[in-house]
Scaffold this motif. Structure first.
Motif, short mmCIF file in Angstrom:
data_model
loop_
_atom_site.label_atom_id
_atom_site.label_comp_id
_atom_site.label_asym_id
_atom_site.label_seq_id
_atom_site.Cartn_x
_atom_site.Cartn_y
_atom_site.Cartn_z
N VAL A 62 0.86 -1.19 0.00
CA VAL A 62 0.00 0.00 0.00
C VAL A 62 0.89 1.23 0.00
N ILE A 63 0.96 1.91 -1.13
CA ILE A 63 1.88 3.03 -1.28
C ILE A 63 1.19 4.38 -1.19
N ALA A 64 -0.16 4.39 -1.14
CA ALA A 64 -0.88 5.66 -1.06
C ALA A 64 -2.28 5.44 -0.53
N THR A 65 -2.80 6.47 0.14
CA THR A 65 -4.21 6.49 0.51
C THR A 65 -4.80 7.84 0.12
N TYR A 66 -6.05 7.79 -0.31
CA TYR A 66 -6.82 8.99 -0.64
C TYR A 66 -8.02 9.01 0.28
N LEU A 67 -8.08 10.01 1.17
CA LEU A 67 -9.14 10.11 2.16
C LEU A 67 -10.02 11.31 1.83
N ALA A 68 -11.19 11.04 1.30
CA ALA A 68 -12.11 12.12 0.91
C ALA A 68 -13.07 12.39 2.05
N CYS A 72 2.41 3.72 6.98
CA CYS A 72 2.34 5.16 6.69
C CYS A 72 2.61 5.46 5.22
N PRO A 73 1.66 5.19 4.33
CA PRO A 73 1.84 5.52 2.92
C PRO A 73 1.59 7.00 2.65
N LYS A 74 2.00 7.45 1.49
CA LYS A 74 1.70 8.82 1.09
C LYS A 74 0.19 9.01 1.05
N THR A 75 -0.28 10.15 1.57
CA THR A 75 -1.73 10.34 1.74
C THR A 75 -2.15 11.73 1.30
N LEU A 76 -3.28 11.77 0.59
CA LEU A 76 -3.97 13.02 0.31
C LEU A 76 -5.26 13.01 1.10
N ALA A 77 -5.41 13.94 2.03
CA ALA A 77 -6.59 14.03 2.88
C ALA A 77 -7.41 15.26 2.48
#
Length: 251
Positions: free
Chosen positions: A147-153, A171-176
């Protein structure tokens, strides 16, 4: 209590894949809907992923349970059933199943969640999976390393999200994405949660969108209101996150 394989066996028939028409191993993004169930905006995000050379899997948590949108609105959206830690079991099971597909590069997976789906992702990232947890008998039998990224809308981080300040274990790269007029949380509360995640070592970017909760969902149900301009910007940022974390094979 389900095993990962048993839960995935229930979810798989209710999972829709979009992506380039080939069998090459590609990065994959798993999309998890909000408490209102599958809605018209998720296929738009899946199409963005496809154009980036990724495979996108929209996972329906309600179909396997036989729940209608009306039932979910009355029970899940009110916190009576399937809270975030329970939903995290679906997320881990989907990760387990999809990672084993030959047309997926299991080292390059992103998780994307809207509202309740984002809550579930946060629970999956922070839970102690060394024992039975999240409604699963074997939650530790799936690796999060890919898991290299999460997108939290606009993830749910309100009072019922008891573990929202629990440090992430992966702790993947995340856009919140924070909705400025979100009726379920204040900007201050959301930023406090996201700052905690960032302190754990996650490369986390926050975007405060000047709209309501579910601003990218094509419907209006006050206090939630669709905003086409913000929706387009959310799609652009989602695509940029995918491009940032992995280069997909050419279609």
């Amino acid at each position: 209590m389900d095993t990962l394989s048993q839960r995935w066996a229930r979810l798989e028939p209710h999972t829709t894949m979009t992506g380039p028409d080939d069998d090459r191993p590609r990065p994959a993004v798993l999309l998890f809907h909000g408490c209102g169930g599958l809605r018209g905006h998720l296929p738009k995000y899946a199409e963005v992923a496809k154009q980036a050379g990724w495979r996108a899997f929209i996972v329906d948590s309600y179909g396997p349970r036989g729940w209608s949108r009306q039932f979910a609105m009355a029970t899940v959206c009110t916190g009576l059933l399937l809270r975030g830690d329970d939903r995290a079991g679906d997320i881990l099971a989907a990760l387990h199943g999809i990672s084993q597909r030959p047309d997926v590069d299991a080292s390059k997976i992103a998780l994307a969640g809207w509202s309740h789906g984002g809550w579930g992702i946060m629970e999956a990232m922070s839970a102690d999976r060394s024992r039975s947890a999240l409604g699963l008998a074997d939650p530790g039998n799936v690796s999060l390393d890919g898991v290299i990224a999460t997108y939290l809308a606009y993830p749910y981080v309100g009072v019922a999200a008891f573990n929202r300040m629990r440090p992430w274990r992966h702790c993947p790269k995340t856009l919140a994405v924070i909705a400025r007029s979100d009726h379920l949380t204040s900007v201050r509360n959301a930023e406090r949660v996201h700052a905690m995640i960032r302190d754990c070592g996650t490369e986390l970017e926050t975007w405060i969108a000047d709209g309501s909760h579910s601003f990218d969902e094509p419907m209006t149900a006050p206090p939630m209101r669709y905003d086409e301009r913000l929706s387009d910007e959310a799609l652009r940022r989602f695509g940029a996150l995918l491009h940032d974390v992995a280069v997909a094979p050419a279609a």
